[in-house]
Design an enzyme around this catalytic site. Sequence first.
Site, PDB file in Angstrom:
ATOM      1  N   ARG A   1     -59.190  34.202  76.213  1.00 24.56           N
ATOM      2  CA  ARG A   1     -60.453  34.351  75.474  1.00 24.56           C
ATOM      3  C   ARG A   1     -60.657  33.260  74.437  1.00 24.56           C
ATOM      4  O   ARG A   1     -61.765  33.078  73.944  1.00 24.56           O
ATOM      5  CB  ARG A   1     -60.490  35.709  74.772  1.00 24.56           C
ATOM      6  CG  ARG A   1     -60.631  36.895  75.718  1.00 24.56           C
ATOM      7  CD  ARG A   1     -60.655  38.189  74.933  1.00 24.56           C
ATOM      8  NE  ARG A   1     -59.400  38.390  74.201  1.00 24.56           N
ATOM      9  CZ  ARG A   1     -59.172  39.422  73.372  1.00 24.56           C
ATOM     10  NH1 ARG A   1     -60.122  40.309  73.165  1.00 24.56           N
ATOM     11  NH2 ARG A   1     -58.005  39.543  72.770  1.00 24.56           N
TER      12      ARG A   1
ATOM     13  N   LYS B   1     -42.863  43.091  85.076  1.00 27.97           N
ATOM     14  CA  LYS B   1     -42.627  44.511  84.874  1.00 27.97           C
ATOM     15  C   LYS B   1     -43.329  44.968  83.591  1.00 27.97           C
ATOM     16  O   LYS B   1     -43.635  44.121  82.738  1.00 27.97           O
ATOM     17  CB  LYS B   1     -41.121  44.800  84.814  1.00 27.97           C
ATOM     18  CG  LYS B   1     -40.426  44.367  83.517  1.00 27.97           C
ATOM     19  CD  LYS B   1     -38.982  44.761  83.571  1.00 27.97           C
ATOM     20  CE  LYS B   1     -38.286  44.474  82.255  1.00 27.97           C
ATOM     21  NZ  LYS B   1     -38.652  45.351  81.156  1.00 27.97           N
TER      22      LYS B   1
ATOM     23  N   HIS C   1     -36.547  39.167  85.720  1.00 27.18           N
ATOM     24  CA  HIS C   1     -35.887  37.922  85.315  1.00 27.18           C
ATOM     25  C   HIS C   1     -34.368  38.004  85.432  1.00 27.18           C
ATOM     26  O   HIS C   1     -33.701  36.979  85.528  1.00 27.18           O
ATOM     27  CB  HIS C   1     -36.301  37.522  83.894  1.00 27.18           C
ATOM     28  CG  HIS C   1     -35.763  38.401  82.821  1.00 27.18           C
ATOM     29  ND1 HIS C   1     -36.402  39.540  82.392  1.00 27.18           N
ATOM     30  CD2 HIS C   1     -34.627  38.308  82.073  1.00 27.18           C
ATOM     31  CE1 HIS C   1     -35.703  40.107  81.433  1.00 27.18           C
ATOM     32  NE2 HIS C   1     -34.626  39.387  81.221  1.00 27.18           N
TER      33      HIS C   1
ATOM     34  N   LYS D   1     -30.807  35.076  87.071  1.00 24.02           N
ATOM     35  CA  LYS D   1     -29.631  34.605  86.342  1.00 24.02           C
ATOM     36  C   LYS D   1     -28.542  34.169  87.321  1.00 24.02           C
ATOM     37  O   LYS D   1     -28.276  34.842  88.316  1.00 24.02           O
ATOM     38  CB  LYS D   1     -29.109  35.704  85.408  1.00 24.02           C
ATOM     39  CG  LYS D   1     -30.055  36.010  84.250  1.00 24.02           C
ATOM     40  CD  LYS D   1     -29.486  37.081  83.341  1.00 24.02           C
ATOM     41  CE  LYS D   1     -30.416  37.352  82.168  1.00 24.02           C
ATOM     42  NZ  LYS D   1     -30.519  36.218  81.253  1.00 24.02           N
TER      43      LYS D   1
ATOM     44  N   GLU E   1     -27.940  45.841  73.733  1.00 24.56           N
ATOM     45  CA  GLU E   1     -28.571  44.902  72.808  1.00 24.56           C
ATOM     46  C   GLU E   1     -28.271  45.337  71.384  1.00 24.56           C
ATOM     47  O   GLU E   1     -28.202  46.542  71.088  1.00 24.56           O
ATOM     48  CB  GLU E   1     -30.079  44.847  73.040  1.00 24.56           C
ATOM     49  CG  GLU E   1     -30.468  44.315  74.411  1.00 24.56           C
ATOM     50  CD  GLU E   1     -31.971  44.204  74.567  1.00 24.56           C
ATOM     51  OE1 GLU E   1     -32.507  43.124  74.300  1.00 24.56           O
ATOM     52  OE2 GLU E   1     -32.594  45.201  74.957  1.00 24.56           O
TER      53      GLU E   1
ATOM     54  N   ASP F   1     -37.570  50.925  80.876  1.00 26.81           N
ATOM     55  CA  ASP F   1     -37.605  49.504  80.534  1.00 26.81           C
ATOM     56  C   ASP F   1     -36.502  48.716  81.217  1.00 26.81           C
ATOM     57  O   ASP F   1     -36.700  47.558  81.582  1.00 26.81           O
ATOM     58  CB  ASP F   1     -37.490  49.343  79.013  1.00 26.81           C
ATOM     59  CG  ASP F   1     -37.665  47.906  78.555  1.00 26.81           C
ATOM     60  OD1 ASP F   1     -38.575  47.234  79.073  1.00 26.81           O
ATOM     61  OD2 ASP F   1     -36.898  47.461  77.683  1.00 26.81           O
TER      62      ASP F   1
ATOM     63  N   HIS G   1     -33.753  46.373  86.111  1.00 22.73           N
ATOM     64  CA  HIS G   1     -32.579  45.510  85.976  1.00 22.73           C
ATOM     65  C   HIS G   1     -31.304  46.162  86.506  1.00 22.73           C
ATOM     66  O   HIS G   1     -30.598  45.600  87.347  1.00 22.73           O
ATOM     67  CB  HIS G   1     -32.350  45.131  84.512  1.00 22.73           C
ATOM     68  CG  HIS G   1     -33.492  44.403  83.873  1.00 22.73           C
ATOM     69  ND1 HIS G   1     -34.367  43.617  84.576  1.00 22.73           N
ATOM     70  CD2 HIS G   1     -33.900  44.337  82.578  1.00 22.73           C
ATOM     71  CE1 HIS G   1     -35.262  43.103  83.750  1.00 22.73           C
ATOM     72  NE2 HIS G   1     -34.999  43.532  82.541  1.00 22.73           N
TER      73      HIS G   1
ATOM     74  N   LYS H   1     -30.481  49.996  72.586  1.00 20.79           N
ATOM     75  CA  LYS H   1     -30.779  49.095  71.471  1.00 20.79           C
ATOM     76  C   LYS H   1     -29.880  49.453  70.289  1.00 20.79           C
ATOM     77  O   LYS H   1     -29.394  50.581  70.174  1.00 20.79           O
ATOM     78  CB  LYS H   1     -32.238  49.246  71.045  1.00 20.79           C
ATOM     79  CG  LYS H   1     -33.256  49.068  72.161  1.00 20.79           C
ATOM     80  CD  LYS H   1     -33.425  47.624  72.556  1.00 20.79           C
ATOM     81  CE  LYS H   1     -34.562  47.471  73.557  1.00 20.79           C
ATOM     82  NZ  LYS H   1     -34.696  46.077  74.028  1.00 20.79           N
TER      83      LYS H   1
END
Length: 514
Positions: free
Chosen positions: A69, A176, A206, A210, A244, A263, A268, A366
């Site tokens: 935009r 995703k 992704h 790897k 993580e 997620d 994954h 997390k």
Amino acid sequence: MSEPTAQQNWVNPLRDSRDKRLPRVAGPCALVIFGVTGDLARRKLMPAIYDLANRGLLPPGFALVGFARRDWEDADFAKIVHDAVREHSRTPFREDVWERLAEGMRFVHGTFDDPDAFARLASTLDALEKERGTGGNHAFYLAIPPDRFPTVLQQLSDSGLARRSPDHWRRVVIEKPFGHDLESAQELNALVNRVFPEDAVFRIDHYLGKETVQNILALRFANQLFDPLWNSHYVDHVQITMAEDIGLGGRAGYYDGIGAARDVIQNHLLQLLAFTAMEEPISFAPRELQAEKIKVLKSTRLAGPLDETTSRGQYAGGWQGGVPVVGLLEEEGFSPESRTETYAAITLEVDTRRWAGVPFYLRTGKRLGRRVTEIAVVFKRAPHLPFDETMTEELGQNALVIRVQPDEGVTMRFGSKVPGSGMEVRDVNMDFSYGQAFTTSSPEAYERLILDMLLGEPSLFPVNDEVELSWQILDPALDHWAAHGTPEPYEAGTWGPPSADEMLRRTGREWRRP
């Protein structure tokens, strides 16, 4: 209609097609990025495109078109790409490479629901075909929220941009999440396939780009050492972890209501399971590789009862890296009543002759102890018949650990005699590290995946069946959690809620502490 072959890939006349050491170079084409102002485009896509150009893997007439935009001119867009490349590219910045790449950059101003904007996009691509020799080959990267997919796909269809012919190809790239559950995934797949046939759809995961993930195939099928042991006769269980150490501040818009299982586990971790558990394919041709992954996913199911074989949690305040951090419910944008899990663990069984009776434990979270992704194949204990208990009391189970990130490589853990006059056995590690074994650094995952998409090489992209089977496996756990209270709190900087430890302890096992 299958993918066209004419003008698909530029062929280097100096290249011997039998020499696999030489890289393939993408053929004439243009890449259109929707959502070009977003974080994904700035941090990953634009630097990956530059790195491919810097490695000589893009054709001389490659074109990059941004659609957004913003009221930008072509030069404004080029400046945004330039800044992103200087900040995030993996390879050194070279002015001559940049100038050649910038010559093919264009920007189209407009909104997703504006037919005139897509008419301008079509005109821009037509002009690039004449000016740059793109051959009419166009890829459309949807780096946008899934709720905008229907609008953009319909516009691509109405404008004729999705239409291909025997002389040129059209492809679409989707990030995703691939749906929210099985039903929504089926709806999304049907929506996409109404505009693009399945062989023109590239779903980006992704993690599959790897090097370490692809090394699973080399490790298993290029080495006779491991194949005789890769089964239920010798393997006790498998742990697949993606941990993580960061929190979710600023990501409420994406993450709240999604959670750790949707997620990470659905895509994954289930893909990592498929690579670990699959049978040897006839070849590494895309169809053969996908067929073996689909067989594994069809054979995989949640172990029950789910109260005992799954766990979910939500991080509370604590200390991370010597710094006090807040819990999820205090993070900006999250409701104090949020039931979104930031930790999820499940137990899976693969009902094949090779894996019968071997549990696969998948976990992600997390604010855990450290950032690490790994696959640990843990072997059964040896009988230790010649040894008394004192000789082996410090000996654990043998394990083969594939480190996906960071410090990519492989570790083997086995018992060795401690130097001295007595017979005492302890665990030792033998390490292979990519950084030490190879002089060249591994390409970023998006480099490999974008190049494969431009080449029409779909091996590392999940197909419809893989996406839907993954949701079919996970949905019962999601439904169970939705019906049974709130996530269990765990302190930031630890390794998850107590129920996760209890989940393994019931069977006499324990989680690895990477």
